[in-house]
Design a protein around this motif. Structure first.
Motif, PDB file in Angstrom:
ATOM      1  N   HIS A  37      -5.259   2.107  -7.237  1.00 50.74           N
ATOM      2  CA  HIS A  37      -4.785   3.037  -6.208  1.00 50.74           C
ATOM      3  C   HIS A  37      -3.272   3.184  -6.294  1.00 50.74           C
ATOM      4  O   HIS A  37      -2.751   4.312  -6.185  1.00 50.74           O
ATOM      5  CB  HIS A  37      -5.193   2.536  -4.821  1.00 50.74           C
ATOM      6  CG  HIS A  37      -4.782   3.464  -3.722  1.00 50.74           C
ATOM      7  ND1 HIS A  37      -5.595   4.497  -3.280  1.00 50.74           N
ATOM      8  CD2 HIS A  37      -3.638   3.552  -2.991  1.00 50.74           C
ATOM      9  CE1 HIS A  37      -4.969   5.159  -2.325  1.00 50.74           C
ATOM     10  NE2 HIS A  37      -3.779   4.610  -2.128  1.00 50.74           N
ATOM     11  N   GLU A  38      -2.574   2.075  -6.479  1.00 50.84           N
ATOM     12  CA  GLU A  38      -1.114   2.154  -6.522  1.00 50.84           C
ATOM     13  C   GLU A  38      -0.611   2.830  -7.785  1.00 50.84           C
ATOM     14  O   GLU A  38       0.382   3.558  -7.759  1.00 50.84           O
ATOM     15  CB  GLU A  38      -0.513   0.754  -6.356  1.00 50.84           C
ATOM     16  CG  GLU A  38      -0.862   0.081  -5.036  1.00 50.84           C
ATOM     17  CD  GLU A  38      -0.647   0.993  -3.833  1.00 50.84           C
ATOM     18  OE1 GLU A  38       0.418   1.634  -3.741  1.00 50.84           O
ATOM     19  OE2 GLU A  38      -1.573   1.087  -3.000  1.00 50.84           O
TER      20      GLU A  38
ATOM     21  N   TYR B 135       0.848  -1.189   0.000  1.00 50.74           N
ATOM     22  CA  TYR B 135       0.000   0.000   0.000  1.00 50.74           C
ATOM     23  C   TYR B 135       0.889   1.247   0.000  1.00 50.74           C
ATOM     24  O   TYR B 135       1.624   1.526   0.952  1.00 50.74           O
ATOM     25  CB  TYR B 135      -0.912   0.001   1.223  1.00 50.74           C
ATOM     26  CG  TYR B 135      -1.703   1.283   1.394  1.00 50.74           C
ATOM     27  CD1 TYR B 135      -2.819   1.549   0.601  1.00 50.74           C
ATOM     28  CD2 TYR B 135      -1.319   2.231   2.342  1.00 50.74           C
ATOM     29  CE1 TYR B 135      -3.532   2.716   0.751  1.00 50.74           C
ATOM     30  CE2 TYR B 135      -2.036   3.406   2.503  1.00 50.74           C
ATOM     31  CZ  TYR B 135      -3.139   3.646   1.709  1.00 50.74           C
ATOM     32  OH  TYR B 135      -3.841   4.817   1.865  1.00 50.74           O
ATOM     33  N   GLU B 136       0.898   1.959  -1.103  1.00 49.91           N
ATOM     34  CA  GLU B 136       1.659   3.195  -1.297  1.00 49.91           C
ATOM     35  C   GLU B 136       3.141   3.035  -0.967  1.00 49.91           C
ATOM     36  O   GLU B 136       3.795   3.955  -0.464  1.00 49.91           O
ATOM     37  CB  GLU B 136       1.023   4.338  -0.490  1.00 49.91           C
ATOM     38  CG  GLU B 136      -0.387   4.668  -0.975  1.00 49.91           C
ATOM     39  CD  GLU B 136      -0.991   5.902  -0.323  1.00 49.91           C
ATOM     40  OE1 GLU B 136      -0.306   6.558   0.474  1.00 49.91           O
ATOM     41  OE2 GLU B 136      -2.169   6.208  -0.623  1.00 49.91           O
TER      42      GLU B 136
ATOM     43  N   SER C  31      -4.818  -3.099  -0.840  1.00 45.64           N
ATOM     44  CA  SER C  31      -4.968  -1.924  -1.699  1.00 45.64           C
ATOM     45  C   SER C  31      -5.606  -2.391  -3.002  1.00 45.64           C
ATOM     46  O   SER C  31      -6.246  -3.428  -3.047  1.00 45.64           O
ATOM     47  CB  SER C  31      -3.598  -1.270  -1.936  1.00 45.64           C
ATOM     48  OG  SER C  31      -3.718  -0.093  -2.698  1.00 45.64           O
ATOM     49  N   SER C  32      -5.430  -1.622  -4.041  1.00 44.86           N
ATOM     50  CA  SER C  32      -5.876  -2.024  -5.371  1.00 44.86           C
ATOM     51  C   SER C  32      -4.822  -1.603  -6.380  1.00 44.86           C
ATOM     52  O   SER C  32      -4.006  -0.700  -6.123  1.00 44.86           O
ATOM     53  CB  SER C  32      -7.215  -1.374  -5.722  1.00 44.86           C
ATOM     54  OG  SER C  32      -7.060   0.027  -5.932  1.00 44.86           O
TER      55      SER C  32
ATOM     56  N   GLU D 278      -7.326  -2.295 -13.060  1.00 42.00           N
ATOM     57  CA  GLU D 278      -7.143  -1.394 -11.916  1.00 42.00           C
ATOM     58  C   GLU D 278      -8.007  -1.762 -10.718  1.00 42.00           C
ATOM     59  O   GLU D 278      -7.670  -1.417  -9.588  1.00 42.00           O
ATOM     60  CB  GLU D 278      -7.415   0.059 -12.340  1.00 42.00           C
ATOM     61  CG  GLU D 278      -6.357   0.624 -13.265  1.00 42.00           C
ATOM     62  CD  GLU D 278      -6.410   2.144 -13.346  1.00 42.00           C
ATOM     63  OE1 GLU D 278      -7.011   2.785 -12.441  1.00 42.00           O
ATOM     64  OE2 GLU D 278      -5.848   2.701 -14.305  1.00 42.00           O
ATOM     65  N   HIS D 279      -9.123  -2.464 -10.940  1.00 40.65           N
ATOM     66  CA  HIS D 279      -9.994  -2.789  -9.811  1.00 40.65           C
ATOM     67  C   HIS D 279      -9.514  -4.021  -9.036  1.00 40.65           C
ATOM     68  O   HIS D 279     -10.056  -4.325  -7.972  1.00 40.65           O
ATOM     69  CB  HIS D 279     -11.434  -3.008 -10.288  1.00 40.65           C
ATOM     70  CG  HIS D 279     -11.603  -4.206 -11.159  1.00 40.65           C
ATOM     71  ND1 HIS D 279     -11.395  -4.171 -12.521  1.00 40.65           N
ATOM     72  CD2 HIS D 279     -11.948  -5.487 -10.866  1.00 40.65           C
ATOM     73  CE1 HIS D 279     -11.613  -5.371 -13.032  1.00 40.65           C
ATOM     74  NE2 HIS D 279     -11.955  -6.192 -12.048  1.00 40.65           N
TER      75      HIS D 279
ATOM     76  N   HIS E  41      -2.016   5.293  -9.266  1.00 39.82           N
ATOM     77  CA  HIS E  41      -2.268   6.725  -9.178  1.00 39.82           C
ATOM     78  C   HIS E  41      -1.671   7.389  -7.942  1.00 39.82           C
ATOM     79  O   HIS E  41      -1.417   8.608  -7.961  1.00 39.82           O
ATOM     80  CB  HIS E  41      -3.773   6.983  -9.224  1.00 39.82           C
ATOM     81  CG  HIS E  41      -4.416   6.529 -10.498  1.00 39.82           C
ATOM     82  ND1 HIS E  41      -4.182   7.138 -11.715  1.00 39.82           N
ATOM     83  CD2 HIS E  41      -5.282   5.499 -10.760  1.00 39.82           C
ATOM     84  CE1 HIS E  41      -4.867   6.527 -12.663  1.00 39.82           C
ATOM     85  NE2 HIS E  41      -5.551   5.525 -12.111  1.00 39.82           N
ATOM     86  N   PHE E  42      -1.413   6.634  -6.874  1.00 39.89           N
ATOM     87  CA  PHE E  42      -1.018   7.261  -5.620  1.00 39.89           C
ATOM     88  C   PHE E  42       0.281   6.736  -5.005  1.00 39.89           C
ATOM     89  O   PHE E  42       0.765   7.313  -4.038  1.00 39.89           O
ATOM     90  CB  PHE E  42      -2.146   7.132  -4.585  1.00 39.89           C
ATOM     91  CG  PHE E  42      -3.411   7.816  -4.999  1.00 39.89           C
ATOM     92  CD1 PHE E  42      -3.514   9.206  -4.985  1.00 39.89           C
ATOM     93  CD2 PHE E  42      -4.503   7.078  -5.419  1.00 39.89           C
ATOM     94  CE1 PHE E  42      -4.678   9.837  -5.376  1.00 39.89           C
ATOM     95  CE2 PHE E  42      -5.676   7.698  -5.806  1.00 39.89           C
ATOM     96  CZ  PHE E  42      -5.769   9.092  -5.787  1.00 39.89           C
ATOM     97  N   ASN E  43       0.834   5.669  -5.541  1.00 41.60           N
ATOM     98  CA  ASN E  43       2.087   5.175  -4.977  1.00 41.60           C
ATOM     99  C   ASN E  43       3.205   6.170  -5.294  1.00 41.60           C
ATOM    100  O   ASN E  43       3.458   6.473  -6.456  1.00 41.60           O
ATOM    101  CB  ASN E  43       2.417   3.793  -5.574  1.00 41.60           C
ATOM    102  CG  ASN E  43       3.530   3.090  -4.819  1.00 41.60           C
ATOM    103  OD1 ASN E  43       4.626   3.623  -4.683  1.00 41.60           O
ATOM    104  ND2 ASN E  43       3.250   1.892  -4.332  1.00 41.60           N
TER     105      ASN E  43
END
Length: 209
Positions: free
Chosen positions: A199-200, A154-155, A195-196, A183-184, A202-204
């Motif tokens: 998410h990673e 996660y991130e 996480s997903s 992505e899902h 776009h935000f990692n």
């Protein structure tokens, strides 16, 4: 498929118990195998396999106990790390734990990129080295999820300063193997929370552009 997570006291490593109708699989048995053994025994399910994302000590500490209780369960590992369960200098136990961790050898080696059917469980194995040379991720398309071991968190991403670790290789593994999944898809990592893929992407912080 039902997923039960166990957080182990050493390194806060995640062990996962995957439950089907009649059988189950364990991923990365850590330092508290008793909790996993008790859960399997109380479920009435048959343990058919133990899947290793890689062979660092915190992911193999429960192997001996599980094999003793469930001798017919087959251990799966990447062939590049076939000697690591009995090699403290590579499984990092001597370096990070200050004592040697020894575990049973693998019974089977993954066929990378191919689908694997184990009883009720169907998944494919992706090579995701960089944290270690034999790191893999396990993709369950039917359940739309992936177990990423110590490659992607996660991130965050796995450390790359242990034997055979490589930062550029780790980033390449994540970008070409994991970030090409839908992505899902949910991520279940070797440490920390789920996480997903989206998410990673776009935000990692290791991949922000």
């Amino acid at each position: 498929m039902e997923i039960e997570r166990f957080i182990n006291p050493i390194a806060q490593e995640n062990t996962y118990l995957l439950k089907g109708e009649t059988s189950c699989i364990v991923i990365d048995p850590g330092s508290d195998p008793k909790a996993v053994i008790d859960a399997i025994s109380s479920s009435g399910l048959v343990l058919i396999a133990i899947l290793l994302s890689h062979a660092h000590f915190d992911h193999i500490m429960g192997l001996s106990a599980l094999k003793q209780h469930f001798p017919d369960a087959l251990i799966y590992l990447h062939e590049a790390e076939k000697t690591w369960p009995k090699a403290p200098e590579y499984n990092a136990s001597r370096l990070l734990l200050g004592k040697d961790v020894l575990a049973p050898d693998a019974d089977c080696f993954y066929k990378i990129g191919l689908s694997l059917d184990l009883g009720e469980f169907h998944f494919k194995v992706l090579e995701t080295p960089g944290h270690s040379i034999g790191g893999v991720s396990l993709v369950f398309d039917t359940s739309q999820l992936v177990f990423t071991g110590d490659a992607l968190f996660y991130e965050a991403i796995g450390r790359w300063d242990l034997p055979t670790g490589n930062y550029e290789q780790l980033r390449h593994s994540i970008e070409t193997q994991l970030f090409t999944l839908p992505e899902h898809y949910q991520i279940f990592p070797g440490h920390g929370s789920s996480s997903s893929i989206g998410h990673e992407i776009h935000f990692n912080p290791f991949f922000r552009r």
